[in-house]
Design a protein around this motif. Sequence first.
Motif, PDB file in Angstrom:
ATOM      1  N   ASP A 117       0.824  -1.212   0.000  1.00 22.46           N
ATOM      2  CA  ASP A 117       0.000   0.000   0.000  1.00 22.46           C
ATOM      3  C   ASP A 117       0.857   1.262   0.000  1.00 22.46           C
ATOM      4  OD1 ASP A 117      -2.344  -1.477  -0.024  1.00 22.46           O
ATOM      5  OD2 ASP A 117      -2.611  -1.370   2.154  1.00 22.46           O
ATOM      6  N   THR A 118       1.883   1.271   0.821  1.00 25.23           N
ATOM      7  CA  THR A 118       2.759   2.433   0.905  1.00 25.23           C
ATOM      8  C   THR A 118       3.520   2.616  -0.401  1.00 25.23           C
ATOM      9  OG1 THR A 118       2.982   2.075   3.285  1.00 25.23           O
ATOM     10  CG2 THR A 118       4.584   3.532   2.250  1.00 25.23           C
ATOM     11  N   SER A 119       3.940   1.534  -1.018  1.00 26.29           N
ATOM     12  CA  SER A 119       4.636   1.613  -2.309  1.00 26.29           C
ATOM     13  C   SER A 119       3.732   2.201  -3.381  1.00 26.29           C
ATOM     14  CB  SER A 119       5.114   0.234  -2.753  1.00 26.29           C
ATOM     15  OG  SER A 119       6.088  -0.259  -1.874  1.00 26.29           O
ATOM     16  N   GLN A 120       2.468   1.816  -3.362  1.00 35.91           N
ATOM     17  CA  GLN A 120       1.521   2.352  -4.340  1.00 35.91           C
ATOM     18  C   GLN A 120       1.302   3.849  -4.118  1.00 35.91           C
ATOM     19  OE1 GLN A 120      -1.808  -0.301  -3.803  1.00 35.91           O
ATOM     20  NE2 GLN A 120      -1.047  -1.730  -5.347  1.00 35.91           N
ATOM     21  N   ARG A 121       1.162   4.259  -2.865  1.00 36.01           N
ATOM     22  CA  ARG A 121       1.005   5.683  -2.555  1.00 36.01           C
ATOM     23  C   ARG A 121       2.259   6.449  -2.963  1.00 36.01           C
ATOM     24  NH1 ARG A 121      -0.111   4.731   3.087  1.00 36.01           N
ATOM     25  NH2 ARG A 121       1.091   6.602   3.502  1.00 36.01           N
ATOM     26  N   PHE A 122       3.426   5.853  -2.711  1.00 42.07           N
ATOM     27  CA  PHE A 122       4.702   6.467  -3.080  1.00 42.07           C
ATOM     28  C   PHE A 122       4.761   6.682  -4.595  1.00 42.07           C
ATOM     29  CE2 PHE A 122       9.360   6.367  -3.740  1.00 42.07           C
ATOM     30  CZ  PHE A 122       9.741   7.339  -2.829  1.00 42.07           C
ATOM     31  N   GLU A 123       4.367   5.673  -5.345  1.00 45.83           N
ATOM     32  CA  GLU A 123       4.362   5.768  -6.810  1.00 45.83           C
ATOM     33  C   GLU A 123       3.427   6.888  -7.274  1.00 45.83           C
ATOM     34  OE1 GLU A 123       3.371   3.101 -10.784  1.00 45.83           O
ATOM     35  OE2 GLU A 123       3.141   2.202  -8.809  1.00 45.83           O
ATOM     36  N   GLU A 124       2.253   6.986  -6.671  1.00 47.24           N
ATOM     37  CA  GLU A 124       1.294   8.029  -7.041  1.00 47.24           C
ATOM     38  C   GLU A 124       1.858   9.426  -6.775  1.00 47.24           C
ATOM     39  OE1 GLU A 124      -2.177   7.039  -4.781  1.00 47.24           O
ATOM     40  OE2 GLU A 124      -2.600   5.256  -5.982  1.00 47.24           O
ATOM     41  N   VAL A 125       2.500   9.597  -5.642  1.00 50.55           N
ATOM     42  CA  VAL A 125       3.068  10.899  -5.296  1.00 50.55           C
ATOM     43  C   VAL A 125       4.228  11.242  -6.229  1.00 50.55           C
ATOM     44  CG1 VAL A 125       4.263  12.219  -3.505  1.00 50.55           C
ATOM     45  CG2 VAL A 125       2.305  10.818  -2.907  1.00 50.55           C
ATOM     46  N   LEU A 126       5.049  10.261  -6.557  1.00 49.44           N
ATOM     47  CA  LEU A 126       6.150  10.513  -7.495  1.00 49.44           C
ATOM     48  C   LEU A 126       5.615  10.909  -8.871  1.00 49.44           C
ATOM     49  CD1 LEU A 126       8.722   7.707  -6.635  1.00 49.44           C
ATOM     50  CD2 LEU A 126       8.899  10.149  -6.149  1.00 49.44           C
ATOM     51  N   GLU A 127       4.554  10.257  -9.322  1.00 47.16           N
ATOM     52  CA  GLU A 127       3.947  10.627 -10.600  1.00 47.16           C
ATOM     53  C   GLU A 127       3.398  12.050 -10.542  1.00 47.16           C
ATOM     54  OE1 GLU A 127       1.075   7.579 -11.436  1.00 47.16           O
ATOM     55  OE2 GLU A 127       2.620   6.137 -12.016  1.00 47.16           O
ATOM     56  N   GLU A 128       2.759  12.392  -9.434  1.00 44.58           N
ATOM     57  CA  GLU A 128       2.244  13.746  -9.252  1.00 44.58           C
ATOM     58  C   GLU A 128       3.388  14.760  -9.263  1.00 44.58           C
ATOM     59  OE1 GLU A 128      -0.336  16.352  -6.020  1.00 44.58           O
ATOM     60  OE2 GLU A 128      -0.179  14.184  -5.757  1.00 44.58           O
ATOM     61  N   PHE A 129       4.487  14.418  -8.623  1.00 44.88           N
ATOM     62  CA  PHE A 129       5.646  15.304  -8.582  1.00 44.88           C
ATOM     63  C   PHE A 129       6.228  15.505  -9.988  1.00 44.88           C
ATOM     64  CE2 PHE A 129      10.235  16.006  -8.137  1.00 44.88           C
ATOM     65  CZ  PHE A 129      10.204  17.200  -7.432  1.00 44.88           C
ATOM     66  N   ILE A 130       6.329  14.427 -10.754  1.00 46.11           N
ATOM     67  CA  ILE A 130       6.857  14.523 -12.119  1.00 46.11           C
ATOM     68  C   ILE A 130       5.964  15.430 -12.967  1.00 46.11           C
ATOM     69  CG2 ILE A 130       7.223  13.210 -14.255  1.00 46.11           C
ATOM     70  CD1 ILE A 130       8.196  10.891 -12.407  1.00 46.11           C
ATOM     71  N   LEU A 131       4.657  15.243 -12.853  1.00 47.41           N
ATOM     72  CA  LEU A 131       3.732  16.106 -13.596  1.00 47.41           C
ATOM     73  C   LEU A 131       3.871  17.560 -13.164  1.00 47.41           C
ATOM     74  CD1 LEU A 131       0.502  13.903 -13.674  1.00 47.41           C
ATOM     75  CD2 LEU A 131       2.012  14.462 -15.591  1.00 47.41           C
ATOM     76  N   PHE A 132       4.000  17.776 -11.888  1.00 51.99           N
ATOM     77  CA  PHE A 132       4.176  19.127 -11.366  1.00 51.99           C
ATOM     78  C   PHE A 132       5.429  19.769 -11.964  1.00 51.99           C
ATOM     79  CE2 PHE A 132       6.422  21.744  -8.218  1.00 51.99           C
ATOM     80  CZ  PHE A 132       5.510  22.786  -8.088  1.00 51.99           C
TER      81      PHE A 132
END
Length: 61
Positions: A38-53
């Motif tokens: 679960d934490t890995s999935q949340r981490f991946e989502e935040v990293l994707e959001e950061f890349i888009l940002f």
Amino acid sequence: MNSRYRDCKKQETELYNEIWQLSQELDRLDKEGKDTTDTSQRFEEVLEEFILFRQQESKTR
């Protein structure tokens, strides 16, 4: 300082903080031998959001 710059810096700081917290949580769970899925999935989502940002920021400069 304009409000757009402050908003961008605030969002960037929030993303950095979330990445840091999730990284710490992943490390802790791994050391405890617990499931990190679960934490890995949340981490991946935040990293994707950061890349888009960052991509959006580079387009506006």
